[in-house]
Write a protein that holds these residues in place. Structure first.
Motif, short mmCIF file in Angstrom:
data_model
loop_
_atom_site.label_atom_id
_atom_site.label_comp_id
_atom_site.label_asym_id
_atom_site.label_seq_id
_atom_site.Cartn_x
_atom_site.Cartn_y
_atom_site.Cartn_z
N HIS A 97 -31.85 -25.77 30.16
CA HIS A 97 -33.43 -26.18 30.66
C HIS A 97 -33.32 -26.48 31.99
O HIS A 97 -34.35 -26.34 32.80
CB HIS A 97 -33.76 -27.30 29.81
N LEU A 98 -32.23 -26.98 32.62
CA LEU A 98 -32.47 -27.59 34.02
C LEU A 98 -31.75 -27.05 35.09
O LEU A 98 -32.46 -26.78 36.08
CB LEU A 98 -31.84 -29.25 34.10
N LEU A 99 -30.51 -26.53 34.79
CA LEU A 99 -29.70 -26.08 35.96
C LEU A 99 -30.07 -24.58 35.98
O LEU A 99 -30.14 -23.86 35.32
CB LEU A 99 -28.03 -26.12 35.59
N PRO A 100 -30.00 -23.90 37.45
CA PRO A 100 -29.96 -22.65 37.66
C PRO A 100 -28.76 -21.62 36.97
O PRO A 100 -27.67 -22.29 37.16
CB PRO A 100 -30.28 -22.32 39.11
N ARG A 101 -29.03 -20.58 36.98
CA ARG A 101 -27.85 -19.60 36.70
C ARG A 101 -27.11 -19.29 37.67
O ARG A 101 -27.67 -18.96 38.88
CB ARG A 101 -28.40 -18.40 35.55
N GLY A 102 -26.02 -19.38 37.56
CA GLY A 102 -25.04 -19.07 38.87
C GLY A 102 -23.51 -19.67 38.41
O GLY A 102 -23.34 -20.63 37.87
N PRO A 103 -22.65 -19.49 39.42
CA PRO A 103 -21.41 -19.74 39.37
C PRO A 103 -21.14 -21.42 39.76
O PRO A 103 -20.42 -22.10 39.24
CB PRO A 103 -20.37 -19.05 40.26
N ARG A 104 -21.92 -21.65 40.86
CA ARG A 104 -21.93 -22.91 41.22
C ARG A 104 -22.41 -23.90 40.31
O ARG A 104 -21.80 -25.02 39.83
CB ARG A 104 -22.63 -23.29 42.67
N SER A 105 -23.57 -23.95 39.55
CA SER A 105 -24.24 -24.47 38.71
C SER A 105 -23.22 -24.81 37.24
O SER A 105 -22.86 -25.86 36.95
CB SER A 105 -25.42 -23.83 38.05
N PHE A 106 -22.48 -23.57 36.88
CA PHE A 106 -21.72 -23.57 35.75
C PHE A 106 -20.50 -24.32 35.93
O PHE A 106 -20.15 -25.19 35.31
CB PHE A 106 -21.54 -22.07 35.35
N LEU A 107 -20.15 -24.13 37.35
CA LEU A 107 -18.86 -24.64 37.52
C LEU A 107 -18.90 -25.97 37.65
O LEU A 107 -18.08 -27.21 37.28
CB LEU A 107 -18.04 -24.03 38.69
#
Length: 245
Positions: free
Chosen positions: A73-83
Motif C-alpha cells: 500500500h505504501l511503497l512504490p514498485r521498483g527494485p530500490r523499494s523492494f530491496l
C-alpha cells in the motif's frame, strides 16, 4: 552464526519466494491474504526452530504483516523499494534473533541435537538459504532491475515461439548450476556454463536488427551470473563461520 537467525531467514525465503502465490514484488493488498502469508511464514519459523515461544512468534507475525502491508500500500514498485524493504525485514529478523537468544537452545531441535548433528543442521540451513536467495529470490530482483529495459524492447524484437516462463526457468537452472559448481570447488566450470549459454542464445540474434534484444540478454546473463557468484561467496562465508564456531 546464529541458528535462530538462519531458521528465520530460511522461513522468510521459503514463504516469500517459493510458497507465495501473488508476486513478491507487489503482494495482494487485501488484509486476509496478507495475514495468511504472514501466518505461513510464522508457522515455518516455528517448525524450523522447533519452538512455540509466543512472544517470538507473535513478533514475527507482526513484522511480516506490517512489511507486506507497507509494500502493498505504501511503497512504490521498483527494485530500490523492494530491496530496501527486504533489507529492513532482514534487519528486523536479526533483531528478533538477538532479542530471543534462547529460542533455538530451548526449542525442540536445539535441545535434541548436539555436537556434529547441531552443526550439520546449521549447515543445511545455510545451504538452503543460499539456494533460495540465489535461485528464486535473485530471479525476482533481476526481473525488477530489467523491467525498464523490457518496456524499451520493441514488440517485434521480443523472442517469439518461446516456452511460457522459459526464461525464468533457464535463469533458475543457470544460477543453481553456478552455485553448485562454486560450492563444490569447480569454479572453473562456470566459464563453460557461460560460454554454452552464449552459443545457444546469441546464435539466433546475431544480426543488427536484433541489437536491443542481444544487449538485453547480455545484461540479464551477466546480472544473473553476478548474483549467483555473490550467493556462492556469501554461502561459503557462512559455512566457514559455522565451522569456526
Amino acid at each position: 552464526m546464529s541458528p535462530t537467525f538462519l531458521a528465520l531467514l530460511v522461513a522468510h525465503l521459503l514463504g516469500e519466494f517459493v510458497l507465495r502465490r501473488d508476486p513478491p514484488s507487489r503482494p495482494e493488498g487485501a488484509p486476509i491474504p496478507l495475514l495468511l502469508h504472514a501466518a505461513l511464514v510464522t508457522a515455518l519459523s516455528a517448525l524450523l526452530l522447533g519452538t512455540l515461544n509466543a512472544w517470538l512468534l507473535g513478533s514475527l507475525l507482526l513484522v511480516h504483516s506490517l512489511s507486506d502491508a507497507s509494500r502493498s500500500h505504501l511503497l512504490p514498485r521498483g527494485p530500490r523499494s523492494f530491496l530496501g524493504e527486504q533489507g529492513v525485514r532482514l534487519a528486523l529478523l536479526a533483531g528478533l534473533a538477538w532479542s530471543f537468544p534462547g529460542a533455538w537452545e530451548t526449542g525442540l531441535w536445539g535441545s535434541q541435537l548436539t555436537g556434529d548433528a547441531l552443526r550439520t543442521y546449521a549447515q543445511v540451513l545455510v545451504v538452503t538459504a543460499g539456494i533460495l536467495a540465489t535461485v528464486p529470490a535473485a530471479g525476482v530482483v533481476i526481473g525488477l532491475l530489467l523491467e525498464p529495459l523490457t518496456r524499451e524492447l520493441e514488440e517485434e524484437q521480443s523472442p517469439a515461439g518461446g516456452l511460457r516462463n522459459g526464461g525464468r526457468y533457464i535463469g533458475w537452472l543457470e544460477r543453481g548450476l553456478v552455485l553448485i559448481l562454486y560450492l563444490s570447488g569447480q569454479a572453473s566450470g562456470i566459464g563453460f556454463v557461460l560460454a554454452t549459454k552464449s552459443i545457444l542464445r546469441f546464435g539466433e540474434i546475431k544480426d543488427s536488427e536484433h541489437r536491443k534484444l542481444a544487449e538485453f540478454i547480455l545484461i540479464g546473463t551477466f546480472l544473473s551470473f553476478a548474483l549467483a557468484l555473490s550467493g556462492g561467496l556469501l554461502t561459503e562465508w557462512a559455512l566457514g563461520a559455522i565451522r569456526a564456531d
